[in-house]
Design an enzyme around this catalytic site. Structure first.
Site, PDB file in Angstrom:
ATOM      1  N   LYS A 191      39.428  42.375  25.235  1.00 15.70           N
ATOM      2  CA  LYS A 191      39.312  41.104  24.733  1.00 15.70           C
ATOM      3  C   LYS A 191      40.335  40.348  23.799  1.00 15.70           C
ATOM      4  CE  LYS A 191      34.756  39.698  26.424  1.00 15.70           C
ATOM      5  NZ  LYS A 191      34.238  40.480  27.335  1.00 15.70           N
ATOM      6  N   LYS A 248      37.029  43.934  40.207  1.00 17.18           N
ATOM      7  CA  LYS A 248      35.939  43.268  40.178  1.00 17.18           C
ATOM      8  C   LYS A 248      35.917  41.806  40.405  1.00 17.18           C
ATOM      9  CE  LYS A 248      34.801  42.551  35.344  1.00 17.18           C
ATOM     10  NZ  LYS A 248      33.976  41.387  35.408  1.00 17.18           N
ATOM     11  N   LYS A 251      34.967  35.984  36.203  1.00 20.54           N
ATOM     12  CA  LYS A 251      34.944  34.448  36.168  1.00 20.54           C
ATOM     13  C   LYS A 251      36.469  33.982  35.995  1.00 20.54           C
ATOM     14  CE  LYS A 251      33.396  34.233  31.393  1.00 20.54           C
ATOM     15  NZ  LYS A 251      33.127  35.525  31.011  1.00 20.54           N
TER      16      LYS A 251
HETATM   17  P1  ATP Z   1      35.973  38.040  32.230  1.00 21.91           P
HETATM   18  O1  ATP Z   1      36.744  37.714  33.364  1.00 21.91           O
HETATM   19  O2  ATP Z   1      36.059  36.612  31.183  1.00 21.91           O
HETATM   20  O3  ATP Z   1      35.654  39.296  31.669  1.00 21.91           O
HETATM   21  P2  ATP Z   1      33.301  38.525  33.523  1.00 21.91           P
HETATM   22  O4  ATP Z   1      33.186  37.883  34.932  1.00 21.91           O
HETATM   23  O5  ATP Z   1      33.774  40.003  33.684  1.00 21.91           O
HETATM   24  O6  ATP Z   1      34.363  37.443  32.756  1.00 21.91           O
HETATM   25  P3  ATP Z   1      31.799  38.880  31.515  1.00 21.91           P
HETATM   26  O7  ATP Z   1      31.308  37.891  30.348  1.00 21.91           O
HETATM   27  O8  ATP Z   1      32.827  39.813  30.875  1.00 21.91           O
HETATM   28  O9  ATP Z   1      32.004  38.445  32.785  1.00 21.91           O
HETATM   29  O10 ATP Z   1      30.582  39.818  31.533  1.00 21.91           O
HETATM   30  C1  ATP Z   1      29.082  39.790  31.377  1.00 21.91           C
HETATM   31  C2  ATP Z   1      28.480  40.959  31.748  1.00 21.91           C
HETATM   32  O11 ATP Z   1      28.578  40.796  33.142  1.00 21.91           O
HETATM   33  C3  ATP Z   1      29.055  42.436  31.477  1.00 21.91           C
HETATM   34  O12 ATP Z   1      28.157  43.302  31.007  1.00 21.91           O
HETATM   35  C4  ATP Z   1      29.581  43.006  32.702  1.00 21.91           C
HETATM   36  O13 ATP Z   1      29.472  44.301  32.834  1.00 21.91           O
HETATM   37  C5  ATP Z   1      28.883  42.248  33.776  1.00 21.91           C
HETATM   38  N1  ATP Z   1      29.673  41.757  34.773  1.00 21.91           N
HETATM   39  C6  ATP Z   1      30.770  40.900  35.023  1.00 21.91           C
HETATM   40  N2  ATP Z   1      31.180  40.912  36.129  1.00 21.91           N
HETATM   41  C7  ATP Z   1      30.521  41.937  36.963  1.00 21.91           C
HETATM   42  C8  ATP Z   1      30.643  42.209  38.263  1.00 21.91           C
HETATM   43  N3  ATP Z   1      31.685  41.870  39.156  1.00 21.91           N
HETATM   44  N4  ATP Z   1      29.817  43.043  38.684  1.00 21.91           N
HETATM   45  C9  ATP Z   1      28.892  43.714  37.916  1.00 21.91           C
HETATM   46  N5  ATP Z   1      28.651  43.252  36.504  1.00 21.91           N
HETATM   47  C10 ATP Z   1      29.638  42.467  36.128  1.00 21.91           C
HETATM   48 MG    MG Z   2      34.370  40.969  31.660  1.00 21.84          MG
END
Ligand code: ATP
Ligand code: MG
Length: 337
Positions: free
Chosen positions: A116, A204, A207
């Site tokens: 991050k 994975k 967003k």
């Molecule tokens: P970014 O791409 O900005 O990192 P993100 O989609 O990964 O965004 P986060 O805010 O980083 O979202 O994640 C919040 C929570 O959701 C974390 O605990 C993470 O483990 C979970 N999470 C995010 N994406 C996934 C996914 N594809 N599958 C399962 N859990 C997820």
């Molecule tokens: Mg993330």
């Protein structure tokens, strides 16, 4: 003493299916399963939210975070405590004390900080320090189980190290949260699951990936979401099988199906193994996701802001009582009181 499960979900923007199936739904299922015998603390981590940009207003996202839990089926009873982190000042206070017992070295090793913060000088100190605030969130309530996404496991380990160090120095103050293995057992086989990107299943679902078809947002029109499933990347094998290393696309679909249907992925994989029609599987997954979104969106639209806001006073009274007691103990033992 009753055991405590503690969890929270940071909502800084709209969530996607990965958040829903990977974190929200498993949390809600655990809470519903254990809330007769355990304390279930579900908090809005609003102080964690401000470490990174927020889409829309913080207040709206804070309310939305709780609405998501309710729309995903969270049942409220007297053991379920719902509170906003910033309404319990002890979180920030204990975080300061823990800061003074953590080393730069151990906190710098956190992968989330590296990812991050991207090693930039301009990264805010909160991005570095939030695992310590997270440790305070957990230790104030003697939480045993802390269901989190896989990316947060390292922070639970840090919490355990800090608590152990503190206890060794001053005496038994904190309950050490369970180690990763026990946490995983408690979460069951759906714990820490990663939903993959629909176009590029090596990665994975996230967003920050730009492609429309890569992810399903929770506000997606259900039919549109179904289409995204039907056009998901699979592979050129001729039979369905479950193996994320060799066929991540099809395994992701089986995983999604298992989570939506609340079945073990092994079981779902067994049902489909050897079948030759990928189209059939895609249709089934698409239907399941469409139904899921329809139900979720309907429930979400029925929950008012007032309904959510009405849950906080009681939860916050409870949280302040428990947290202040622990903080007082800490202040006394280190000599501040
Ligand atoms: P970014 O791409 O900005 O990192 P993100 O989609 O990964 O965004 P986060 O805010 O980083 O979202 O994640 C919040 C929570 O959701 C974390 O605990 C993470 O483990 C979970 N999470 C995010 N994406 C996934 C996914 N594809 N599958 C399962 N859990 C997820
Ligand atoms: Mg993330």
């Amino acid at each position: 003493m009753k055991k405590t499960i503690l969890t929270g979900l940071r909502v800084n923007s709209e969530l996607h299916l990965g958040h829903y199936l990977g974190v929200l739904l498993p949390m809600v299922r655990l809470a519903n399963k254990y809330s007769e015998e355990y304390n279930v603390n579900i908090f809005v981590p609003d102080l964690h939210s401000i470490i990174s940009p927020i889409e829309g207003s913080l207040k709206e996202n804070m309310i939305r975070s709780m609405k998501y839990f309710l729309a995903a089926g969270l049942k409220i009873n007297e053991n379920v405590h719902i509170y906003r982190q910033s309404h319990v000042p002890a979180h920030a206070e204990l975080a300061w004390v823990l800061n003074c017992h953590a080393s730069m070295g151990e906190v710098s090793r956190m992968i989330q900080y590296k990812e991050k913060g991207e090693g930039k000088d301009s990264a805010n100190v909160g991005i570095f320090d939030y695992p310590i605030l997270m440790a305070a969130d957990i230790l104030l309530y003697d939480a045993n189980y802390v269901p989190v996404g896989e990316d947060q496991f390292q922070h639970i380990e840090l919490t355990r190290n800090l608590a152990t160090r503190f206890n060794n120095k001053y005496g038994e103050v904190f309950t050490i949260p369970c180690p990763e293995k026990e946490q995983a057992e408690f979460m069951g086989e759906n714990g820490g699951v990663r939903i993959r990107d629909l176009v590029n299943p090596e990665k994975k679902m996230s967003k920050s990936t730009p492609g429309e078809n890569s992810k399903i947002m929770l506000s997606d029109e259900p039919k549109k979401a179904g289409k995204k499933i039907k056009s998901a990347t699979t592979d050129s094998f001729s039979e369905v099988d479950f193996d994320f290393r060799t066929r991540p696309g099809i395994s992701n679909l089986l995983q999604i199906l298992a989570l939506v249907k609340d079945k073990e992925v092994k079981e779902v994989a067994k049902e489909w193994r050897g079948k030759t029609s990928y189209g059939e599987l895609k249709s089934e997954v698409a239907d399941a996701v469409e139904n899921l979104l329809e139900g979720f969106q309907t429930k979400l639209s029925e929950i008012s802001d007032e309904e959510v806001l009405a849950l906080f006073p009681e939860g916050e009274k409870y949280a302040n009582e428990v947290a202040n007691k622990k903080l007082d103990k800490v202040y006394k033992i280190i000599g501040l009181r």
